[in-house]
Design a protein around this motif. Structure first.
Motif, PDB file in Angstrom:
ATOM      1  N   ILE A   1     -10.042  -5.957  11.215  1.00 22.13           N
ATOM      2  CA  ILE A   1     -10.934  -5.863  10.065  1.00 22.13           C
ATOM      3  C   ILE A   1     -10.398  -6.794   8.978  1.00 22.13           C
ATOM      4  O   ILE A   1      -9.189  -6.812   8.702  1.00 22.13           O
ATOM      5  CB  ILE A   1     -11.015  -4.420   9.522  1.00 22.13           C
ATOM      6  CG1 ILE A   1     -11.607  -3.467  10.568  1.00 22.13           C
ATOM      7  CG2 ILE A   1     -11.840  -4.359   8.237  1.00 22.13           C
ATOM      8  CD1 ILE A   1     -11.572  -1.999  10.163  1.00 22.13           C
TER       9      ILE A   1
ATOM     10  N   ARG B   1     -15.303 -10.522  13.190  1.00 21.55           N
ATOM     11  CA  ARG B   1     -14.718  -9.291  12.664  1.00 21.55           C
ATOM     12  C   ARG B   1     -15.455  -8.851  11.405  1.00 21.55           C
ATOM     13  O   ARG B   1     -15.945  -9.687  10.656  1.00 21.55           O
ATOM     14  CB  ARG B   1     -13.235  -9.507  12.336  1.00 21.55           C
ATOM     15  CG  ARG B   1     -12.358  -9.552  13.572  1.00 21.55           C
ATOM     16  CD  ARG B   1     -11.068 -10.282  13.318  1.00 21.55           C
ATOM     17  NE  ARG B   1     -10.152 -10.084  14.422  1.00 21.55           N
ATOM     18  CZ  ARG B   1     -10.253 -10.696  15.603  1.00 21.55           C
ATOM     19  NH1 ARG B   1     -11.228 -11.555  15.819  1.00 21.55           N
ATOM     20  NH2 ARG B   1      -9.374 -10.459  16.560  1.00 21.55           N
TER      21      ARG B   1
ATOM     22  N   ALA C   1      -0.881  -8.140   8.950  1.00 16.44           N
ATOM     23  CA  ALA C   1      -1.948  -7.185   8.649  1.00 16.44           C
ATOM     24  C   ALA C   1      -1.340  -5.807   8.424  1.00 16.44           C
ATOM     25  O   ALA C   1      -0.171  -5.552   8.734  1.00 16.44           O
ATOM     26  CB  ALA C   1      -2.958  -7.160   9.795  1.00 16.44           C
TER      27      ALA C   1
ATOM     28  N   VAL D   1     -13.969   4.471   5.180  1.00 11.46           N
ATOM     29  CA  VAL D   1     -13.604   3.526   4.125  1.00 11.46           C
ATOM     30  C   VAL D   1     -14.280   3.916   2.823  1.00 11.46           C
ATOM     31  O   VAL D   1     -15.443   4.329   2.811  1.00 11.46           O
ATOM     32  CB  VAL D   1     -14.023   2.085   4.520  1.00 11.46           C
ATOM     33  CG1 VAL D   1     -13.840   1.117   3.362  1.00 11.46           C
ATOM     34  CG2 VAL D   1     -13.237   1.627   5.727  1.00 11.46           C
TER      35      VAL D   1
ATOM     36  N   LEU E   1      -9.146   4.630   4.464  1.00  5.20           N
ATOM     37  CA  LEU E   1      -8.819   3.451   3.671  1.00  5.20           C
ATOM     38  C   LEU E   1      -9.578   3.504   2.356  1.00  5.20           C
ATOM     39  O   LEU E   1     -10.802   3.633   2.340  1.00  5.20           O
ATOM     40  CB  LEU E   1      -9.195   2.171   4.441  1.00  5.20           C
ATOM     41  CG  LEU E   1      -8.949   0.841   3.713  1.00  5.20           C
ATOM     42  CD1 LEU E   1      -7.469   0.650   3.427  1.00  5.20           C
ATOM     43  CD2 LEU E   1      -9.492  -0.322   4.538  1.00  5.20           C
TER      44      LEU E   1
ATOM     45  N   GLN F   1      -6.587   0.841  13.271  1.00  2.18           N
ATOM     46  CA  GLN F   1      -7.094  -0.515  13.070  1.00  2.18           C
ATOM     47  C   GLN F   1      -6.051  -1.329  12.291  1.00  2.18           C
ATOM     48  O   GLN F   1      -5.112  -0.776  11.719  1.00  2.18           O
ATOM     49  CB  GLN F   1      -8.421  -0.496  12.298  1.00  2.18           C
ATOM     50  CG  GLN F   1      -9.533   0.279  12.977  1.00  2.18           C
ATOM     51  CD  GLN F   1     -10.024  -0.382  14.258  1.00  2.18           C
ATOM     52  OE1 GLN F   1      -9.808  -1.569  14.485  1.00  2.18           O
ATOM     53  NE2 GLN F   1     -10.668   0.396  15.116  1.00  2.18           N
ATOM     54  N   TRP F   2      -6.233  -2.648  12.309  1.00  3.63           N
ATOM     55  CA  TRP F   2      -5.347  -3.524  11.560  1.00  3.63           C
ATOM     56  C   TRP F   2      -6.188  -4.304  10.557  1.00  3.63           C
ATOM     57  O   TRP F   2      -7.119  -5.007  10.928  1.00  3.63           O
ATOM     58  CB  TRP F   2      -4.601  -4.471  12.503  1.00  3.63           C
ATOM     59  CG  TRP F   2      -3.590  -3.748  13.349  1.00  3.63           C
ATOM     60  CD1 TRP F   2      -3.812  -3.132  14.543  1.00  3.63           C
ATOM     61  CD2 TRP F   2      -2.219  -3.525  13.023  1.00  3.63           C
ATOM     62  NE1 TRP F   2      -2.661  -2.540  15.002  1.00  3.63           N
ATOM     63  CE2 TRP F   2      -1.654  -2.767  14.091  1.00  3.63           C
ATOM     64  CE3 TRP F   2      -1.398  -3.888  11.954  1.00  3.63           C
ATOM     65  CZ2 TRP F   2      -0.316  -2.383  14.109  1.00  3.63           C
ATOM     66  CZ3 TRP F   2      -0.061  -3.498  11.968  1.00  3.63           C
ATOM     67  CH2 TRP F   2       0.471  -2.758  13.029  1.00  3.63           C
ATOM     68  N   VAL F   3      -5.842  -4.151   9.276  1.00  4.95           N
ATOM     69  CA  VAL F   3      -6.624  -4.720   8.180  1.00  4.95           C
ATOM     70  C   VAL F   3      -5.876  -5.907   7.587  1.00  4.95           C
ATOM     71  O   VAL F   3      -4.704  -5.801   7.223  1.00  4.95           O
ATOM     72  CB  VAL F   3      -6.903  -3.663   7.090  1.00  4.95           C
ATOM     73  CG1 VAL F   3      -7.657  -4.283   5.919  1.00  4.95           C
ATOM     74  CG2 VAL F   3      -7.693  -2.494   7.685  1.00  4.95           C
TER      75      VAL F   3
ATOM     76  N   LEU G   1     -10.545  -7.998   4.875  1.00  2.00           N
ATOM     77  CA  LEU G   1     -10.775  -7.355   3.584  1.00  2.00           C
ATOM     78  C   LEU G   1     -10.643  -8.381   2.471  1.00  2.00           C
ATOM     79  O   LEU G   1      -9.656  -9.119   2.412  1.00  2.00           O
ATOM     80  CB  LEU G   1      -9.754  -6.229   3.366  1.00  2.00           C
ATOM     81  CG  LEU G   1      -9.635  -5.688   1.942  1.00  2.00           C
ATOM     82  CD1 LEU G   1     -10.889  -4.921   1.552  1.00  2.00           C
ATOM     83  CD2 LEU G   1      -8.404  -4.803   1.800  1.00  2.00           C
TER      84      LEU G   1
ATOM     85  N   ALA H   1      -5.385  -8.681  13.428  1.00  2.00           N
ATOM     86  CA  ALA H   1      -6.267  -7.942  12.518  1.00  2.00           C
ATOM     87  C   ALA H   1      -7.631  -7.705  13.151  1.00  2.00           C
ATOM     88  O   ALA H   1      -8.221  -8.610  13.737  1.00  2.00           O
ATOM     89  CB  ALA H   1      -6.422  -8.712  11.208  1.00  2.00           C
TER      90      ALA H   1
ATOM     91  N   GLY I   1     -13.632  -1.577  13.893  1.00  2.61           N
ATOM     92  CA  GLY I   1     -12.836  -2.789  14.056  1.00  2.61           C
ATOM     93  C   GLY I   1     -13.197  -3.515  15.342  1.00  2.61           C
ATOM     94  O   GLY I   1     -13.745  -2.924  16.279  1.00  2.61           O
TER      95      GLY I   1
END
Length: 503
Positions: free
Chosen positions: A398, A430, A359, A220, A256, A365-367, A400, A396, A468
């Protein structure tokens, strides 16, 4: 009481002296729960609670004056009066809780112990809940946020921040009863035992892992552009902002890459024609996912505060639209257009979308994004996760938050907002990524721990590997119903005890 309420600012970030919250409430409750000849009227209880709330809310949100004065163009005295109008109105909820406690105590003919331990925590929690939901809500510095760093944090994944408000009131009432009532020896033992039990239970709950790691960590990069708010929307600096974020995004690939809220200070229809395509080409060529904060223009007067995502995994850009808008900053409440005309804040009225949005998939992963003010509403984030779970969709892993708090200068707004994000992490189990303009850009991991944090008011990039998590905390499944259920149960028990004593 005004001063006692104002001292509550010490219980929140950046000070984190959480006992101040409980002690301050205990001082207020010690007046509300007085017995015999020292008992006060319902009216006086309400006024004392209102003064306490006014001091509390004004001291913790005084930074709003900075935004209204410097960027809204209001004279300082009008900004302060506007703030006190807001905090005074919100303090009515706290006043109603104190008034209602005294009224029910007299109507049901119950003791101060029953009123303090069963009714007062419930009505205080309902007062805080009204701050969350009534007239779009303004739940900044509700009392439960003080416990991101206390043993009571263990309750957050179970009953959420609103449940922590209930526990705050319960503990404060127990202390108040020790101070003002003619307690029997049994009560003098039971009340401290109750306080100790709550803290021990909180510590025990902290040992439970409600969620588990999912898949592999992702790389990230969180961008902090540090563009002064008075320059952000200035015509002569627009191209500089576009060039800055283009260079920061394309400097290094990552799984990301995230910009702050409205990092691009113009609508999509106003951007140079090749700006977004060039960023999309970078995302495609480097297998990066770029999440870009920008105002999306949907034609006519329709535009939204959004996050656009570009990735190989999506043929069309991913889009998340902010749905919980800030009154006066992003929409004009009915009847207040005259007030907004006195200010000069740009982009004053956005369109909204539904609260349940998908997400975005990022390297396994799912953000799930939220934008600035939205992470004050933990029940809405929990509802998104619960909805994904119930629909059999990817949940999700993660969270944000993309924010811009430059409106509030070097104030407590920045660490307070970081603390709010920590509570969302505690509630959901999370991690939370925070990409902000001036701070606090951070990575918060399960347990509410700030693992990495950029210095405020610096131009920098936070690079991290983020794991995640999957799984459902009780709070995700039940939301605020747990705290409201405890409140209702306490009042019901008080009613039944009152009826039983009357027979």
């Amino acid at each position: 009481m005004l001063l006692a309420g104002g001292l509550n600012v010490l219980s929140f970030a950046p000070f984190h002296f959480w006992p101040v919250q409980i002690l301050g409430l205990a001082l207020l409750f010690s007046q509300v729960l007085r017995e015999g000849e020292q008992a006060i009227s319902r009216k006086r209880a309400g006024w004392l609670a209102w003064a306490y709330g006014l001091g509390w809310l004004t001291a913790t949100t005084i930074w709003l004056v900075y935004a209204m004065t410097l960027f809204g163009g209001l004279p300082g005295i009008l900004s302060l009066l506007a703030l006190m109008f807001l905090t005074g109105a919100l303090s009515i909820y706290i006043a109603a809780a104190a008034w209602g406690t005294r009224w029910l105590q007299q109507r049901w003919n119950i003791s101060s112990a029953v009123a303090g331990l069963l009714i007062l925590p419930g009505l205080f929690t309902v007062a805080e809940w009204l701050r969350i939901c009534f007239l779009t809500g303004f739940p900044w510095t509700i009392s439960g946020y003080t416990h991101t760093h206390s043993p009571l944090a263990g309750f957050a994944p179970v009953i959420g921040v609103l449940g922590l408000c209930w526990l705050n009131a319960l503990l404060a009432a127990a202390l108040a009863l020790l101070m003002v009532t003619q307690a029997s020896r049994q009560q003098k033992l039971a009340l401290p035992a109750l306080i100790v039990t709550v803290f021990v239970a909180g510590y025990g709950l902290q040992q439970i892992s409600w969620t588990q790691p999912q898949g592999q960590p992702i790389q990230v990069r969180l961008l902090q552009g540090n563009i002064a708010q008075d320059m952000k929307f200035s015509q002569e600096h627009l191209n500089d902002s576009l060039a800055l974020y283009h260079d920061m995004i394309t400097q290094t690939p990552a799984d990301l890459i995230v910009t702050p809220e409205t990092a691009l200070p113009m609508l999509t229809s106003q951007l140079p024609p090749d700006y977004l395509p060039l960023l999309n080409t970078f995302a495609q060529d480097t297998a990066s996912t770029v999440l870009l904060g920008v105002g999306v223009h949907d034609g006519g007067d329709q535009y939204s505060n959004s996050v656009l995502g570009m990735s190989r995994q999506y043929a069309q850009p991913y889009r998340y639209d902010k749905h919980h808008l800030v009154p006066f900053g992003e929409f004009i409440p009915p009847g207040f257009r005259w007030f907004v005309k006195m200010m000069s804040i740009p982009m004053g009225e956005f369109s909204t979308s539904g609260p349940i949005q998908p997400a975005m998939k990022v390297a396994g992963q799912w953000v799930m994004p939220n934008i600035c003010y939205e992470d004050l509403f933990g029940e809405e984030i929990a509802a998104q996760l619960s909805s994904q779970h119930n629909a059999g969709q990817p949940v999700a892993s993660i969270l944000l938050n993309a924010s811009n708090l430059a409106w509030y200068g070097n104030s407590f707004a920045i660490p307070q907002h970081l603390q709010i994000s920590q509570m969302r992490v505690l509630e959901t189990g999370r991690p939370m990524l925070r990409a902000t303009n001036t701070g606090a850009t951070a990575v918060i991991v399960p347990g509410g721990v700030v693992e990495q944090l950029l210095p405020e008011n610096t131009r920098a990039v936070l690079a991290a590997n983020v794991q995640g998590y999957t799984g459902m905390t009780p709070y995700i499944l039940i939301g605020n119903f747990g705290a409201l259920g405890l409140s209702a149960l306490g009042v019901l028990l008080a009613f039944l005890l009152g009826r039983r004593a009357a027979k």
